[in-house]
Design an enzyme around this catalytic site. Structure first.
Site, PDB file in Angstrom:
ATOM      1  N   ASP A 183       0.693   5.261  -0.239  1.00 23.16           N
ATOM      2  CA  ASP A 183      -0.132   6.464  -0.273  1.00 23.16           C
ATOM      3  C   ASP A 183       0.363   7.403  -1.364  1.00 23.16           C
ATOM      4  O   ASP A 183       1.558   7.721  -1.429  1.00 23.16           O
ATOM      5  CB  ASP A 183      -0.092   7.167   1.083  1.00 23.16           C
ATOM      6  CG  ASP A 183      -0.910   6.438   2.131  1.00 23.16           C
ATOM      7  OD1 ASP A 183      -2.038   6.046   1.818  1.00 23.16           O
ATOM      8  OD2 ASP A 183      -0.426   6.263   3.268  1.00 23.16           O
TER       9      ASP A 183
ATOM     10  N   HIS B 203       0.854  -1.193   0.000  1.00 22.37           N
ATOM     11  CA  HIS B 203       0.000   0.000   0.000  1.00 22.37           C
ATOM     12  C   HIS B 203       0.891   1.244   0.000  1.00 22.37           C
ATOM     13  O   HIS B 203       1.652   1.466   0.935  1.00 22.37           O
ATOM     14  CB  HIS B 203      -0.885  -0.020   1.233  1.00 22.37           C
ATOM     15  CG  HIS B 203      -1.709   1.221   1.397  1.00 22.37           C
ATOM     16  ND1 HIS B 203      -2.837   1.460   0.653  1.00 22.37           N
ATOM     17  CD2 HIS B 203      -1.562   2.288   2.213  1.00 22.37           C
ATOM     18  CE1 HIS B 203      -3.355   2.620   1.010  1.00 22.37           C
ATOM     19  NE2 HIS B 203      -2.602   3.144   1.955  1.00 22.37           N
TER      20      HIS B 203
ATOM     21  N   HIS C 125      -6.957   9.428  -0.558  1.00 23.54           N
ATOM     22  CA  HIS C 125      -7.514   9.410   0.800  1.00 23.54           C
ATOM     23  C   HIS C 125      -6.627  10.026   1.889  1.00 23.54           C
ATOM     24  O   HIS C 125      -6.999   9.962   3.068  1.00 23.54           O
ATOM     25  CB  HIS C 125      -7.932   7.985   1.181  1.00 23.54           C
ATOM     26  CG  HIS C 125      -6.784   7.023   1.330  1.00 23.54           C
ATOM     27  ND1 HIS C 125      -6.537   6.039   0.417  1.00 23.54           N
ATOM     28  CD2 HIS C 125      -5.853   6.887   2.291  1.00 23.54           C
ATOM     29  CE1 HIS C 125      -5.496   5.323   0.810  1.00 23.54           C
ATOM     30  NE2 HIS C 125      -5.062   5.828   1.947  1.00 23.54           N
TER      31      HIS C 125
ATOM     32  N   ASP D 111      -7.643   1.392   2.819  1.00 29.69           N
ATOM     33  CA  ASP D 111      -7.306   2.388   3.838  1.00 29.69           C
ATOM     34  C   ASP D 111      -8.135   3.660   3.784  1.00 29.69           C
ATOM     35  O   ASP D 111      -7.831   4.620   4.476  1.00 29.69           O
ATOM     36  CB  ASP D 111      -5.814   2.742   3.707  1.00 29.69           C
ATOM     37  CG  ASP D 111      -5.282   3.527   4.889  1.00 29.69           C
ATOM     38  OD1 ASP D 111      -5.741   3.282   6.019  1.00 29.69           O
ATOM     39  OD2 ASP D 111      -4.413   4.391   4.695  1.00 29.69           O
TER      40      ASP D 111
END
Length: 1003
Positions: free
Chosen positions: A265, A263, A579, A375
């Site tokens: 970001d 993951h 996000h 997330d």
């Protein structure tokens, strides 16, 4: 027999420490040189050709956000011949901070990438079987990203390091190791055996005989280990463990589909530009790992990140494409980025799926089937329908496991959205999207799985995230040992679609969850970084206008449609809905760049709109009003333009200790404090405000969350409140009343007006915001008794309780709404609409004279200290309004109006007929555009917005060759209830909140 705790936590731990030091042997130093890139990162070729200067172990390097290139030269010693040899580089890594500070990407001299360097991955293979005498030359592009996390876990503290303008230039890291060493394969294998068995033994219950079998085997194995000759005795020790490692798992063992993952970001504690490099480093690692491990399957979401690779790191992209074609590097998610889903508008969420899935199809020939959002901070009830309309069938998240009040009851279930669409959904029960495949995580997944007895399998994403490098060979070694091992769940490395197919097939009667997946955390993200949120809202509506008027100009006036510009601008806006950007939880650098990006988007879209409207208005000096708001014509959704009409003026008069505003539709009173004390709806004659209360009451609360500053609003903030009732001035101005307030170091100037011809009280607010750790609210105590509020979400609305009867109700003390919140009782309602606010709270209050009232409050501004210590400070302009006597349809209409002001353009005065008209006042046109394939076809997206079944008719105002329903990618989609009836238009039979996209091929 040794004591259980002593054995596991004592002897085994010490043994593993000794083994860790013995995995590499016979180290020799290398020749190290470095070059510090000035300013921003440079192209790879420039870094390779730079003028390097001598460097050494112990050297300080790395100003915050800097890039240092290291050159490594060495000769493999003759003594290493016949052995595997690695380059070991420690640039100052903290193994407990993977993905949050130093990272590097290793290149050969010709610019081809080798692999990433990360805190848990500090080696580069030089030779599988050395000959001795080989010359080694490698280059490392090292990023000195500052560590913004404090002591343990996610410990965020105010720091100047989050912005290069305040971070300083002092080096923050030190070279700790630079050497060639022999890799002791058998020692490493023993390390994996001991870790897996030790972790498994700890997790098994005391009464399980398998626990004691493992402990005895470990005890015997360690007896055979000679600490003075670890490499020489490792094979003997492994022999002692073969039997316990060979015992198969129990028939009832939980099944885990392990999927390589990292993951990343798209921005957070680093800027977007650094994410481009994080993706390149991690993907280089994954491709290199796949060379040695054919069993590895790796899933990566976000078409944007793939696109970055292709554009900025083509040498990495080539390796990724090869692995994608093999089916081992798996695109997932179907979205442009892993976006927030609370705040993007309906059309934006549709475009997230459109642009993401289309990119994967066009570039890789792959249609993703799952929406992958591990997330994001809660999930809108509109999402299941959009998942289905995009051609996907599954949904994955892990975030709801973060709930702090209520445990979500399922891990595999069918999620039912606003319109009744259901999608099979999975929450990985390991409660992580970055597993190490540890015994603790595997055991927790099996124990925690809520659907035992009916279902047998779950998914486990494994790998270091956020630039930590993704999966490692150690993780794969654990997975291999746990594939079929007594006492453990069965772990199989496989593709996520394989998991979903099996999980859905074995659980046809999976339970149903209806409505939004509300995250009981991170409620402050509806408000933090107001400029970012305002930029998003404004961009979404400008894109609506630009597409509408450009389409109309193309059809009506033959103007060129700006396909490429709109595609590019949409992608900018979609990126910033990531996000940790739109929610306001990134460093200041990210949000400063976001505001700049939104300003550039706005300027370009204003140009597109102006050019299209000029083409439509024609020559002349008559003022023409262009409106992109549906239902500007009674009973139809008509997006067109015509001459500006006359409306009655607004009367403002002094009255006692205040002023009265009257436009014939609403009468409002502003008292000497600048507060609304009366708002009467002329149609019903009813007072909207509760007896003895005030509307537009600004309130200030302390805002000091326990853990996550920018993310959270904790419930105790309500314990202390300051009503801002003192006004510096209250004066009548043309069309309204201006109110000025000062508090703390801040100033608020508000203009309260009644728009001519509209039943609405507008409040235009300018705030020079200088407070710290405070939240500013604006409240309306409405004389309405209701047990629920109604909030706009994408393509519809949801009802939420105004009471706290249950823990689930109480947890929703702060909620997200889009353009409006409505409260009502039979015969009367009121709406609060806004142009840039998302955070709200709605509560019941005691009413003077008996009963209850309903208070609706907007969360206007916060002032969190981390990760951006100057978040939201400065001047803001926010608009909101009270709509008395409002129905849900009125709320929808006024929500559009406050965000889509009428544009006046000089022209011939000839009306511009709308491209489409919808004959139903509860069906709303969300988008009018030309088709993405540049065919010139007109695409219209609409939805039922009142939550009831209805029939409607869509008429096209241009020559066309039939019409048909399409999916979000504008492909034909069989849609019951949609019938093309030729000249009579398209007949629709819609279910509540149904979204339909129609395509009209032009004649």
């Amino acid at each position: 027999m040794h004591d259980d705790r002593q054995l596991i936590e004592g002897r085994l731990l010490r043994t593993l420490q000794r083994i860790e030091d013995a995995v590499w042997s016979s180290p020799v130093p290398v020749d190290l040189a470095s070059w510090e890139a000035p300013g921003e990162p440079v192209p790879v070729g420039e870094g390779l050709a730079a003028a390097y200067e001598p460097a050494h172990v112990g050297q300080r390097w790395g100003a915050p956000w800097g890039t240092t290139w290291f050159r490594v030269r060495a000769q493999v010693p003759a003594a290493h011949a016949g052995r595997p040899v690695d380059l070991r580089l420690d640039l100052g890594f903290d193994p407990d901070r993977t993905g949050f500070h130093v990272e590097g990407l290793v290149y050969r001299a010709d610019g081809t990438p080798v692999k990433g360097l990360n805190p848990r991955n500090q080696w580069v293979r030089v030779a599988d079987t050395a000959q001795g005498g080989e010359q080694v030359e490698l280059f490392v592009e090292a990023a000195s990203n500052p560590l913004l996390l404090g002591g343990g876990g996610f410990d965020f503290r105010p720091s100047p390091l989050g912005d290069p303008e305040t971070a300083g230039r002092e080096p923050r890291y030190r070279v700790e190791r630079a050497e060639l060493a022999v890799f002791e394969q058998e020692v490493w294998e023993l390390q994996q055996d001991l870790e897996v068995l030790g972790q498994l033994a700890v997790e098994l219950p005391v009464e399980d005989a398998r626990r004691w079998q493992l402990l005895r085997a470990l005890d015997r194995a360690m007896d055979r280990l000679d600490v003075a000759d670890l490499a020489g005795t490792a094979s003997d020790v492994r022999d002692e463990l073969k039997d316990v490692l060979a015992q198969p798992a129990r028939a009832s063992a939980h099944r885990i589909s392990a999927v390589g993952h990292a993951h990343i970001d798209s921005a957070w504690l680093w800027p977007v530009r650094e994410t481009v490099r994080k993706v390149a480093r991690t993907c280089s690692n994954v491709v290199a790992l796949m060379d040695d491990h054919p069993e590895l399957v790796y899933a990566m979401s976000s078409a944007q990140q793939f696109a970055w690779l292709k554009e900025h790191r083509p040498e990495v992209w080539a390796g990724v494409v090869e692995r994608v074609r093999e089916g081992r590097f798996v695109p997932v998610g179907g979205m442009w980025v892993e976006s927030d889903t609370n705040m993007p508008g309906g059309e934006a969420l549709a475009r997230q799926l459109n642009h993401g899935k289309r990119w994967f199809l066009d570039e890789l020939g792959i249609e993703t089937r799952e929406v992958w959002l591990p997330d994001s901070f809660g999930y809108t009830a509109a999402l299941p329908q959009l998942v289905a309309l995009s051609g996907s069938r599954w949904f994955l998240t892990q975030k709801i496991s973060w709930n702090t009040t209520n445990r979500f009851p399922h891990h595999s279930f069918r999620w039912e959205g606003l319109d009744g669409t259901r999608v099979f959904t999975h929450f990985p029960p390991a409660d992580t999207y970055g597993s190490e495949v540890s015994g603790a995580e595997v055991a927790h997944a099996a124990r925690n799985f809520s659907d035992k007895g009916a279902a047998t399998r779950s998914l486990l994403p494994f790998g270091w995230g956020d630039g930590g490098g993704g999966p490692t060979r150690e993780m794969l070694a654990r997975a291999a040992r746990l594939r079929d091992l007594d006492g453990s769940a069965r772990v199989e490395v496989e593709r996520p679609d394989r998991f979903f197919e099996q999980a859905e097939a074995e659980y046809p009667d999976a339970p149903i969850w209806v409505g939004e997946l509300y995250l009981e955390m991170h409620r402050g993200t509806y408000t933090s970084q107001a400029r970012t949120k305002q930029g998003n809202r404004r961009s979404e509506h400008l894109l609506r206008e630009a597409e509408l008027w450009a389409s109309t100009a193309a059809v009506r006036a033959g103007a060129a449609y700006p396909y490429a510009a709109l595609d590019r601008l949409w992608k900018v806006v979609l990126l910033h809905q990531f996000h940790d950007i739109l929610p306001g939880s990134s460093i200041g650098w990210v949000h400063r760049e976001a505001v700049e990006a939104y300003a550039a988007v706005a300027a370009e879209l204003e140009g597109v709109i102006a050019e299209a409207q000029a083409a439509l208005a024609g020559a002349g000096d008559v003022e023409v009003a262009f409106s992109a708001t549906p239902h500007e014509r009674q009973g139809v959704a008509a997006l067109g333009a015509g001459p500006v009409g006359q409306v009655p003026p607004v009367e403002v008069r002094a009255d006692g200790d205040g002023h009265v505003l009257d436009n014939g539709l609403v009468t409002a009173r502003v008292d000497h404090r600048g507060l609304l004390t009366s708002v009467v709806d002329a149609a019903s004659g009813r007072e909207s405000l509760a007896p003895g209360s005030a509307g537009n009451l600004l309130q200030l609360h302390p805002d000091t969350p326990v853990r996550f500053d920018a993310w959270d609003v904790d419930p105790y903030y309500r314990n202390v409140v300051r009503d801002l009732t003192d006004a510096e001035s209250v004066e009548a101005v043309e069309g309204g009343v201006r109110v000025v307030r000062r508090f703390g170091q801040s100033t608020v100037t508000q203009l309260v007006t009644l728009p001519a011809g509209e039943a609405r009280v507008d409040v235009d607010t300018e705030v020079d915001w200088r407070e710290r750790e405070q939240i500013l609210k604006a409240g309306f105590d409405l004389d309405v008794t209701t047990d629920h509020s109604t909030s706009e979400v994408q393509f519809g609305h949801v009802h939420r309780p105004t009471h706290a009867n249950t823990s689930w109700d109480a947890a929703k003390f702060e909620v997200c709404a889009h353009r409006w919140v409505h409260v009502g009782e039979p015969g009367f309602g009121a709406a609060v609409v806004n142009d840039s606010t998302y955070g709200h709270d709605v509560t019941r209050r005691d009413r003077e004279g008996g009963g209850t009232t309903t208070q609706v409050r907007l969360s206007l501004l916060r002032a969190p200290q981390s990760p951006d210590p100057v978040a939201d400070l400065g001047v803001h302009r926010l608009r909101y309004a009270l709509v008395p006597g409002a129905s849900i349809a009125d709320a929808v209409r006024e929500g559009y109006r406050v965000n889509l002001p009428v544009r006046a353009v000089r022209g011939s005065g000839e009306p511009v007929e709308p491209l489409v008209v919808v004959e139903d006042d509860g069906v709303w046109v969300e988008a009018v555009k030309l088709a993405d394939d540049e065919s010139g076809d007109v695409v219209v997206r609409l939805y039922e917005g009142l939550g009831r079944r209805c029939t409607a008719r869509v008429r096209a105002g241009f020559a066309h060759k039939g019409a048909y329903a399409v999916d979000l990618l504008e492909r034909p989609l069989e849609t019951p209830g949609v019938a093309d009836e030729g000249d009579a238009g398209v007949a629709l039979a819609l279910r509540p909140f149904q979204v339909v996209t129609l395509r009209f091929p032009r004649a």
